[in-house]
Scaffold this motif. Structure first.
Motif, PDB file in Angstrom:
ATOM      1  N   ALA A  91       2.794   1.492   7.762  1.00  0.00           N
ATOM      2  CA  ALA A  91       1.550   1.990   7.166  1.00  0.00           C
ATOM      3  C   ALA A  91       1.572   3.513   7.036  1.00  0.00           C
ATOM      4  N   GLU A  92       2.182   4.189   8.011  1.00  0.00           N
ATOM      5  CA  GLU A  92       2.270   5.649   7.959  1.00  0.00           C
ATOM      6  C   GLU A  92       3.212   6.129   6.869  1.00  0.00           C
ATOM      7  N   SER A  93       4.106   5.250   6.417  1.00  0.00           N
ATOM      8  CA  SER A  93       5.064   5.623   5.373  1.00  0.00           C
ATOM      9  C   SER A  93       4.498   5.487   3.972  1.00  0.00           C
ATOM     10  N   LEU A  94       3.303   4.900   3.839  1.00  0.00           N
ATOM     11  CA  LEU A  94       2.713   4.684   2.519  1.00  0.00           C
ATOM     12  C   LEU A  94       2.350   6.016   1.864  1.00  0.00           C
ATOM     13  N   SER A  95       2.599   6.074   0.576  1.00  0.00           N
ATOM     14  CA  SER A  95       2.228   7.262  -0.188  1.00  0.00           C
ATOM     15  C   SER A  95       0.746   7.187  -0.576  1.00  0.00           C
ATOM     16  N   SER A  96       0.322   8.162  -1.322  1.00  0.00           N
ATOM     17  CA  SER A  96      -1.089   8.216  -1.696  1.00  0.00           C
ATOM     18  C   SER A  96      -1.522   7.040  -2.565  1.00  0.00           C
ATOM     19  N   ASP A  97      -0.565   6.458  -3.301  1.00  0.00           N
ATOM     20  CA  ASP A  97      -0.921   5.305  -4.143  1.00  0.00           C
ATOM     21  C   ASP A  97      -0.803   3.976  -3.403  1.00  0.00           C
ATOM     22  N   GLY A  98      -0.534   4.048  -2.085  1.00  0.00           N
ATOM     23  CA  GLY A  98      -0.495   2.838  -1.270  1.00  0.00           C
ATOM     24  C   GLY A  98       0.796   2.057  -1.349  1.00  0.00           C
ATOM     25  N   CYS A 153       5.418   2.251  -0.946  1.00  0.00           N
ATOM     26  CA  CYS A 153       6.609   2.987  -0.511  1.00  0.00           C
ATOM     27  C   CYS A 153       7.812   2.070  -0.619  1.00  0.00           C
ATOM     28  N   GLU A 154       8.983   2.658  -0.707  1.00  0.00           N
ATOM     29  CA  GLU A 154      10.229   1.890  -0.736  1.00  0.00           C
ATOM     30  C   GLU A 154      10.841   1.924   0.654  1.00  0.00           C
ATOM     31  N   LEU A 155      11.196   0.738   1.172  1.00  0.00           N
ATOM     32  CA  LEU A 155      11.615   0.630   2.568  1.00  0.00           C
ATOM     33  C   LEU A 155      12.825  -0.281   2.686  1.00  0.00           C
TER      34      LEU A 155
END
Length: 260
Positions: free
Chosen positions: A192-199, A201-203
């Motif tokens: 959840a902390e890795s999410l960008s402003s648009d909600g 992320c690539e993981l």
């Protein structure tokens, strides 16, 4: 006796050459049996028992196909919300089972490997209290990692299984659920902390799940968190990579004879 007397009567240099030739012939006969005669004999016996599988191909068996299919599958991303992951994770195994049935065989070099994809039959095999079923062996390499239930056989396997069984009783597993939950919550919080402003992320999920496994083992078996046991799991991961690299040397004819 006649052969011994004949060798003794030869000049020293010729005697050495004769002994070398005999040693080479002996090794050649072992190689012929290991890489051709024995696999062909085992294939006939397996098919006579009603099993279907891939034909043996000298000398590597199905190893090249295994690597090729894995590279092809892993080079293509899975579609979103796709739950049919078997063709992607284990493409060779998936294709073999689809073509030859849930109980079939393939070849790890000159060694046949029987695959059991029938859950009931697999349960019967794994619940065998004596452990009398053969497993893959790597004589010079198996001790790079700990020898456990996955590699030992017979009475030793039965003894280890009796020792481990109490740890996996249902009530004890239930007591581990809070630790499982805590590990999963930590993982989701990091994501959840890795999410960008648009909600989004690539993981890369693979190392994350490896860390989750290490965290669960540390908290349940060693009463510590994953950060404290990180070095141990890093060393195990490095050992596994080196083991897989060295296993490829089995493709060199005669390698197993040298390591025995």
């Amino acid at each position: 006796m006649v052969l011994v007397l004949a060798l003794v009567s030869l000049p020293w240099g010729l005697l050495v050459c004769s002994l070398l030739c005999l040693a080479l012939l002996r090794q050649a006969a072992k190689l012929l049996d290991m890489l051709w005669l024995r696999p062909r004999r085992l294939e006939r016996e397996l098919r006579a028992q009603g099993l279907r599988g891939t034909p043996y191909r000298f000398p590597a068996g199905d190893i090249k196909d295994y690597g090729r299919l894995s590279r092809e599958a892993w080079s293509r991303p899975l579609p979103l919300r796709c739950h049919d992951i078997a063709p992607h994770v284990a493409p060779f195994l998936y294709n073999t089972v689809q073509e030859h049935g849930k109980t079939c065989f393939s070849w790890f070099g000159p060694v046949p490997k029987v695959t059991i994809a029938d859950p009931d039959l697999a349960k019967d095999v794994m619940s065998n209290k004596f452990g009398h079923f053969e497993k893959m062996k790597f004589p010079a390499l198996s001790k790079l990692l700990a020898e456990g239930l996955a590699s030992i056989e017979g009475d030793k396997w039965a003894k280890h299984r009796r020792i481990l069984n109490p740890a996996f009783q249902l009530e004890k597993v239930k007591r581990m659920i809070p630790a499982f939950s805590a590990c999963c919550e930590d993982l989701i919080s990091r994501w959840a902390e890795s999410l960008s402003s648009d909600g989004s992320c690539e993981l890369d999920v693979w190392p994350e799940l490896q860390n989750l496994t290490g965290d669960v083992i540390s908290r349940t078996a060693f009463s510590s968190n994953y950060l404290e046991g990180r070095r141990i799991f890093q060393l195990q991961s490095e050992q596994s990579k080196r083991l897989m690299t060295n296993i490829q040397k089995i493709l060199i004819p005669g390698y197993l004879l040298v390591t025995n």
